[in-house]
Each structure stands twice: as structure tokens, then as C-alpha cells.
Write a protein that holds these residues in place. Sequence first.
Motif, PDB file in Angstrom:
ATOM      1  N   ASP A  65       0.853  -1.183   0.000  1.00 57.09           N
ATOM      2  CA  ASP A  65       0.000   0.000   0.000  1.00 57.09           C
ATOM      3  C   ASP A  65       0.891   1.236   0.000  1.00 57.09           C
ATOM      4  O   ASP A  65       1.898   1.276   0.718  1.00 57.09           O
ATOM      5  CB  ASP A  65      -0.905   0.012   1.227  1.00 57.09           C
ATOM      6  CG  ASP A  65      -1.814   1.229   1.253  1.00 57.09           C
ATOM      7  OD1 ASP A  65      -2.842   1.202   0.563  1.00 57.09           O
ATOM      8  OD2 ASP A  65      -1.471   2.209   1.944  1.00 57.09           O
ATOM      9  N   ALA A  73      -5.478  -2.572   3.040  1.00 54.08           N
ATOM     10  CA  ALA A  73      -5.162  -3.157   1.741  1.00 54.08           C
ATOM     11  C   ALA A  73      -5.351  -4.665   1.757  1.00 54.08           C
ATOM     12  O   ALA A  73      -5.856  -5.253   0.795  1.00 54.08           O
ATOM     13  CB  ALA A  73      -3.730  -2.794   1.355  1.00 54.08           C
ATOM     14  N   TRP A 187      -7.339   2.416  -4.571  1.00 57.59           N
ATOM     15  CA  TRP A 187      -7.516   0.981  -4.758  1.00 57.59           C
ATOM     16  C   TRP A 187      -8.890   0.744  -5.397  1.00 57.59           C
ATOM     17  O   TRP A 187      -9.842   1.467  -5.106  1.00 57.59           O
ATOM     18  CB  TRP A 187      -7.484   0.250  -3.430  1.00 57.59           C
ATOM     19  CG  TRP A 187      -6.135   0.073  -2.798  1.00 57.59           C
ATOM     20  CD1 TRP A 187      -5.669   0.742  -1.698  1.00 57.59           C
ATOM     21  CD2 TRP A 187      -5.102  -0.837  -3.193  1.00 57.59           C
ATOM     22  NE1 TRP A 187      -4.403   0.301  -1.386  1.00 57.59           N
ATOM     23  CE2 TRP A 187      -4.031  -0.666  -2.293  1.00 57.59           C
ATOM     24  CE3 TRP A 187      -4.980  -1.771  -4.219  1.00 57.59           C
ATOM     25  CZ2 TRP A 187      -2.846  -1.404  -2.385  1.00 57.59           C
ATOM     26  CZ3 TRP A 187      -3.796  -2.507  -4.319  1.00 57.59           C
ATOM     27  CH2 TRP A 187      -2.759  -2.321  -3.412  1.00 57.59           C
TER      28      TRP A 187
END
Length: 405
Positions: A65, A73, A187
Motif C-alpha cells: 500500500d 489493503a 484501490w
Amino acid sequence: MSLRRTLSGLLLLAPALSAAPQDLPLPGRLIERDAVAGDSTQHVAAYVPSGYASAHPAPVLFVLDPRGRAPLALRLFAGGAERHGWIVVSSYNSASDTQTDPNVDAMNAMLDWVQTHARIHTTRMYLAGSFSARGPEMTFGGDSTFAFFGSAGSTDFNHAEMRGLAARLRTSRIPSRFEWFQGGHSWPPRWLCEQAIDWLELRAMLGGRRPIDTAYVARQLALDLRHADSLERAGQWDGAELRYREIALDVPGRPEGRLALARADEIGKRDALLTLREHIRLSAETDLSDATREFSALQAARTSPSALAPETLLERIGVESLRRRAASPDSTQRDAALRRLSNIAAWVSFYEPRSFLAAGEPARAAASLRAAAMLGPLRGESCDLVRRTAEQLPREEAQRLPPCS
């Protein structure tokens, strides 16, 4: 074993600047934080699937991450990892946009940790996180055992760069998938991260990294073809043609691959798609011109005799014009403008004030942060920059800094 050993597969996902916590029931063993033996500065989070047994080596996914948010993450991938028996290890020490690169040390620490605590499948190691969009096709061209899953948001300022990488990987005949989601520089959503693991499991079978499960292969290919067909039926020619070509690259010798290639070739000749791609090309040229102008404006602001007023800075960057284009009914123009605005926001809310503080210029940092607040609410790392800037300003000036949540 060291990072310098080649990974068998790579999972590429856009680096996150923000992401929501992921609430997910995890039947396996979740390790929220653990130190790495031999290096007290390195810490990891890990997920060991419920079906793991030391008698059988497990695939492992390493997560970097960009802000070292290891549990956040990790949870993005844990559902897919549980489904396929993967171990996930995520670093608290990974970072991007730093003066020194901590990620080689973070990666080697994760390797050390997982080899100490589990038995891993050394030909099935995967990496999730930011990755250079230049070069992998030169290293892995034509290698069917390597796989690459990429993703970017519709308004991510790296979107065009990722489209270019996708094209180069296909040209180099590297098995690859790219998924585009609605959103910015972050993400992808959890369902997409899990989908990536599903596809990489398929690639492990097709690339000879694990025994083939014929039912799983047939099911995944049928899902892929249905998805491509749904895109085609919806008139999303660009996405449909690209997905068909990805399927054809996955299984060139199977009937599904031959069907996908024929569909891709047919769609690729359609006037509507050719017109759309010319539109995308012209939009990319405009994007490059905008980026050049924005960079010049920021550079001039850095060397001005005194800090520019926030309104003046945004005017010189061209924000008002971008806002008008962001309201366009043309989705290509709209998303391109939103990507530029996102990029500007990243510069004035993070990169510029951080540089000004490092140079001992808190007044310029304050002006940049006030400009950023005119583009949207300040969050995350910008809050730390606001705090640090306030500490270096007279009280009256510090009170003019924007709020941060």
C-alpha cells in the motif's frame, strides 16, 4: 529468498490515496500486526486462509500500500484469497512518493516473514500495488507463465497511462487483464480485487503453475465471454473489443479463444469504434497539452516573488476551463477533465505544500493548501500538512488555513 528473485505473476492495481474500510467476515486467521524477526522496524499484517495446511505449499500475495495501511489493503484481497487458498501479506512500511524507496526493504521483510511462518508455493508469488507502467513487456514478452492484472478509475489521472500499458502488453502477447472502475486514484473496490485473484488462479492453470481444474476453466471462460457480450450489446465497443482480445490471448488454442478473436476482429472494424478511438486519441492529446500548461503554471508559481493568491494560482492552471469541460455531456471529455482536476488537486494538496515545507516556506504551503480547498475537501495526508503548516505560521495566518477531515 530475496525480492530480486523473479515473481511468477504480478497483480497491478492503481495506488491508493484514499479508500474506505472494508468490513469482511474472515473465516481464516487474520494477523493484524506482527514484527519481522531480525528487523524491529518492519511490520506486517497477514491473512492465512482457513484451508491452509503446512503439508501443501500455498500461493502468496504481497501487498504494498502506498501509505503503509496494511490491514486496509489486505482486506481488499482476503475474500479471493480465502476462496483459492492464498496467503496474503501486507506491509506497514511500504510507501510511494518518498525521497527514498522503502519498498525493496518492505518486500524482503514480507518474504522473510512468510517463509518463517508458512510453507509457500515459490513459483506462485504475486505482488499488488503500484508498478511502473513502462518496461514489463520488455521483460516478460511471450511468457505464458507470467500474468498481469491492471486497473484504474475512470477519473484517475493515470488512466491514459494504463490504457497505453494495456495495449503494449497485448502487443507483447503477455496474458493480461485490465478493468476500469468508476472512481479516482485509489484501490479498486473489493469485488474487483477478488476478481483479479480469480483470474490469476485461472492463469496459474493455463500457464502450468498448478493442475488444471477443467470445470473452473470452463466456468471462468464462460463468464468472461458473457461479460464481453454484455459490453457489446450495451454498445460499449471499446470495452467489448478489448475483453475479447484478452480472452483470445488467454486461450488461443481453445474454441473460446477462437470465438473471442473473431468477435474482436469484427468489432474492431466498426466505424463507430474507429470514430470513438479517434475521439479518445484527440482527447489524450488535449490532456497532454493541459498537463504541460499546468506544470508550467505550477513551476512559475514556485519561483514567483511571493506566494500567489489561491484564486490566481487556479486561474493560471486553467481550472475554470476544466470545470466547464467536466460538466460536458460527452463522457470522454468529462472524464478527461475530471482526471486533470484530480491531478491538480493532488499537486496542490500534497506535493506542492510538502515541497514548500521542506524548503522552509510555510506561506507558500498555506497558499497551496487554500487553493486545494477550493477544489474539494482536504483529507488524509493533507491534514498532516495543514497541521505542520499551522505550526510554522503566525497564529493569525494559521487560522486562515482550511479545515481538514
